[in-house]
Design an enzyme around this catalytic site. Structure first.
Site, mmCIF file in Angstrom:
data_model
loop_
_atom_site.group_PDB
_atom_site.id
_atom_site.type_symbol
_atom_site.label_atom_id
_atom_site.label_comp_id
_atom_site.label_asym_id
_atom_site.label_seq_id
_atom_site.Cartn_x
_atom_site.Cartn_y
_atom_site.Cartn_z
ATOM 1 C CG ASP A 13 40.082 29.272 30.233
ATOM 2 O OD1 ASP A 13 39.941 29.349 31.483
ATOM 3 O OD2 ASP A 13 39.620 30.131 29.447
ATOM 4 C CG ASP A 17 40.643 34.048 36.389
ATOM 5 O OD1 ASP A 17 41.303 33.771 35.369
ATOM 6 O OD2 ASP A 17 39.427 34.333 36.340
ATOM 7 C CG ASP A 18 41.359 29.568 34.354
ATOM 8 O OD1 ASP A 18 40.337 28.898 34.183
ATOM 9 O OD2 ASP A 18 41.529 30.683 33.812
ATOM 10 C CG ASN A 42 41.504 32.775 29.906
ATOM 11 O OD1 ASN A 42 40.649 33.609 29.622
ATOM 12 N ND2 ASN A 42 41.567 32.180 31.080
ATOM 13 C CB THR A 128 37.445 27.964 36.099
ATOM 14 O OG1 THR A 128 38.612 27.249 35.665
ATOM 15 C CG2 THR A 128 37.045 27.504 37.490
ATOM 16 C CG ASN A 162 33.434 39.541 31.410
ATOM 17 O OD1 ASN A 162 32.894 38.881 30.533
ATOM 18 N ND2 ASN A 162 34.273 39.022 32.283
ATOM 19 C CD GLU A 168 32.106 34.720 32.043
ATOM 20 O OE1 GLU A 168 33.326 34.630 32.240
ATOM 21 O OE2 GLU A 168 31.426 33.801 31.533
ATOM 22 C CG PHE A 169 35.954 35.132 27.987
ATOM 23 C CD1 PHE A 169 36.262 35.611 26.724
ATOM 24 C CD2 PHE A 169 36.658 34.034 28.469
ATOM 25 C CE1 PHE A 169 37.240 35.003 25.939
ATOM 26 C CE2 PHE A 169 37.641 33.432 27.695
ATOM 27 C CZ PHE A 169 37.928 33.909 26.429
ATOM 28 C CG ASN A 170 34.656 31.344 31.411
ATOM 29 O OD1 ASN A 170 35.648 31.566 30.720
ATOM 30 N ND2 ASN A 170 34.709 31.259 32.731
ATOM 31 C CG HIS A 243 36.557 36.471 37.056
ATOM 32 N ND1 HIS A 243 35.461 37.306 37.115
ATOM 33 C CD2 HIS A 243 37.495 37.151 36.330
ATOM 34 C CE1 HIS A 243 35.710 38.413 36.450
ATOM 35 N NE2 HIS A 243 36.944 38.353 35.961
ATOM 36 C CG ASP A 244 38.464 31.163 36.554
ATOM 37 O OD1 ASP A 244 37.299 31.481 36.275
ATOM 38 O OD2 ASP A 244 39.393 31.121 35.714
#
Ligand code: BDR
Ligand code: CA
Length: 317
Positions: A13, A17-18, A42, A128, A162, A168-170, A243-244
Site C-alpha cells: 500500500d 516504506d512500501d 496508507n 506489507t 503503533n 499495529e496498523f496493518n 518497516h516494510d
C-alpha cells in the site's frame, strides 16, 4: 536448497516504506520480484495503485504485472494513514507518470494465478499492508495454500502496537484478514514492530543512501525526508523506522532477522486489544511449527541490502 533467487509477490500500500520495499525487491539479486498487488491502507486504493506504478517508473521496473486489489477491509470501514504518509499516500517526492499498464485482474486473482502457475513451493508472498488481498486469495482458491512457500508479512509485533497500545496498523485496519492469514496452513513469518522499530533511517544511513548518487537513491532520500518529519510529529521518532523493506530483507538474507517459532494468533474480540498479534513465547514451539515471529534484527546488514539494491538499480533509462 538451491541458491536460485526466491520468487516473491509483493502485496503493498505505497506508502513510503512500501516504496522502499519495492526498490529493494527489484534491486536485490537474491529475490525475483514476479508481481505487485495493491491494497487500501496508507491511502485509498486508487492512490496506492497510482503510487505503485509511479515507483515502478522511478526504479525501472518492467515486465511484471501490477494489479489493483481490495479497496476496503473484509469487514470494517477503511482507515487510512495521512498523518504518516500524507493525503496521496506518498507525499514528498514528485512521482513520474506511470509507464506500465495496470493488469486488468483483481489483485487477489493475480495472487491466485501467480501461485497456481508456478511450481508448488516456489512463490513467497510478502504483504506489507493490510492482509485483505492475501486472505481473499486464500478463500478464492484454497489450493494456493499448500503451494505457497511462505507468507512473510510486515505487521503486528509481540511487544505492543503503533495504532493502538497493543496493535499495529496493518493488522488493526483489517484484523479479520490477518486472522485468516496467520491461521491458514502455510508457513507464516511475522516481521513486526519488535524489529522494524530498530530499522531506523539514521543520519549515517541517509549518508550511505545519498552516496549512491542515482535518481532512485535521491527519490528514497526524499521519501525519508517526508517520513522523518511525520514520524517525529506523530510518533516521536527522532529517526524514522522503515518497516516494510525489512520483510523483503528477511527473504533476501536469513541472517538479517532472528526468528523464533511460536504459536501466533490475532485478537478479534478484545475491547482494548483488537488486532493484537499474540505469540505464545512461554516454551519452545513443537518441531516444525509453521509460524515464526521476528525478535531480533541486524540493522546494519539490513541497510547493506537496501544500499546494495539501490546501487544495482543504478539510473534506469
Ligand atoms: C506499517 O503501516 C504502514 O503505514 C507502513 O507502510 C507499514 O506497512 C507500519 O505499521
Ligand atoms: Ca505498508
Amino acid at each position: 536448497m538451491s541458491d536460485a533467487p526466491r520468487r516473491i509477490l509483493l502485496d503493498c500500500d505505497p506508502g513510503h516504506d512500501d516504496a522502499i520495499a519495492m526498490l529493494l525487491a527489484w534491486g536485490s539479486p537474491a529475490v525475483d520480484l514476479v508481481a505487485v498487488t495493491t491494497v487500501a491502507g496508507n491511502a485509498g486504493i486508487e492512490n496506492v495503485t497510482r503510487n505503485a506504478l509511479g515507483v515502478a517508473r522511478v526504479a525501472g521496473i518492467a515486465g511484471i504485472p501490477f494489479a489493483r486489489g481490495a479497496s476496503r477491509p473484509l469487514v470494517r470501514h477503511v482507515e487510512l494513514a495521512p498523518d504518516i504518509h500524507g493525503d496521496s499516500g506518498l507525499d514528498g517526492p514528485a512521482l513520474p507518470e506511470p509507464a506500465l499498464e495496470l493488469d486488468p485482474r483483481h489483485g487477489a486473482q493475480l495472487i491466485v494465478d501467480t501461485v497456481m502457475a508456478a511450481d508448488p513451493g516456489e512463490i513467497t508472498l510478502v504483504p506489507t499492508g493490510a492482509l485483505t488481498n492475501i486472505a481473499l486469495a486464500a478463500r478464492l482458491e484454497p489450493r494456493i495454500v499448500p503451494r505457497v512457500r511462505e507468507v512473510v508479512f510486515m505487521g503486528g509485533g509481540v511487544g505492543g502496537g503503533n495504532w493502538s497500545a497493543t496493535s499495529e496498523f496493518n493488522i488493526l485496519i483489517d484484523p479479520e484478514a490477518a486472522h485468516i492469514v496467520v491461521n491458514e496452513d502455510w508457513p507464516v513469518t511475522m516481521v513486526g514492530l519488535d524489529v522494524t522499530h530498530r530499522a531506523l533511517a539514521t543520519p549515517e544511513v541517509r549518508a550511505r543512501i545519498d552516496g549512491v548518487g542515482t535518481a532512485p537513491a535521491r527519490f528514497v532520500g526524499e521519501l525519508l525526508d517526508f517520513f522523518g518529519v511525520t514520524y517525529l510529529a506523530s510518533q516521536g521518532f527522532v529517526h524514522p523506522p522503515v518497516h516494510d523493506p525489512v520483510a523483503v530483507a528477511a527473504v533476501i538474507d536469513p541472517a538479517v532477522l532472528e526468528l523464533r517459532a511460536a504459536p501466533l494468533d490475532v485478537e478479534l474480540s478484545g475491547t482494548l486489544t483488537l488486532g493484537m498479534t499474540v505469540a505464545d513465547l512461554r516454551a519452545p514451539a513443537p518441531e516444525g511449527h509453521r509460524q515464526r515471529v521476528a525478535l531480533g534484527i541486524d540493522a546494519d546488514l539490513f541497510w547493506d541490502h537496501v544500499v546494495d539494491a539501490l546501487e544495482r538499480i543504478g539510473d534506469p533509462a
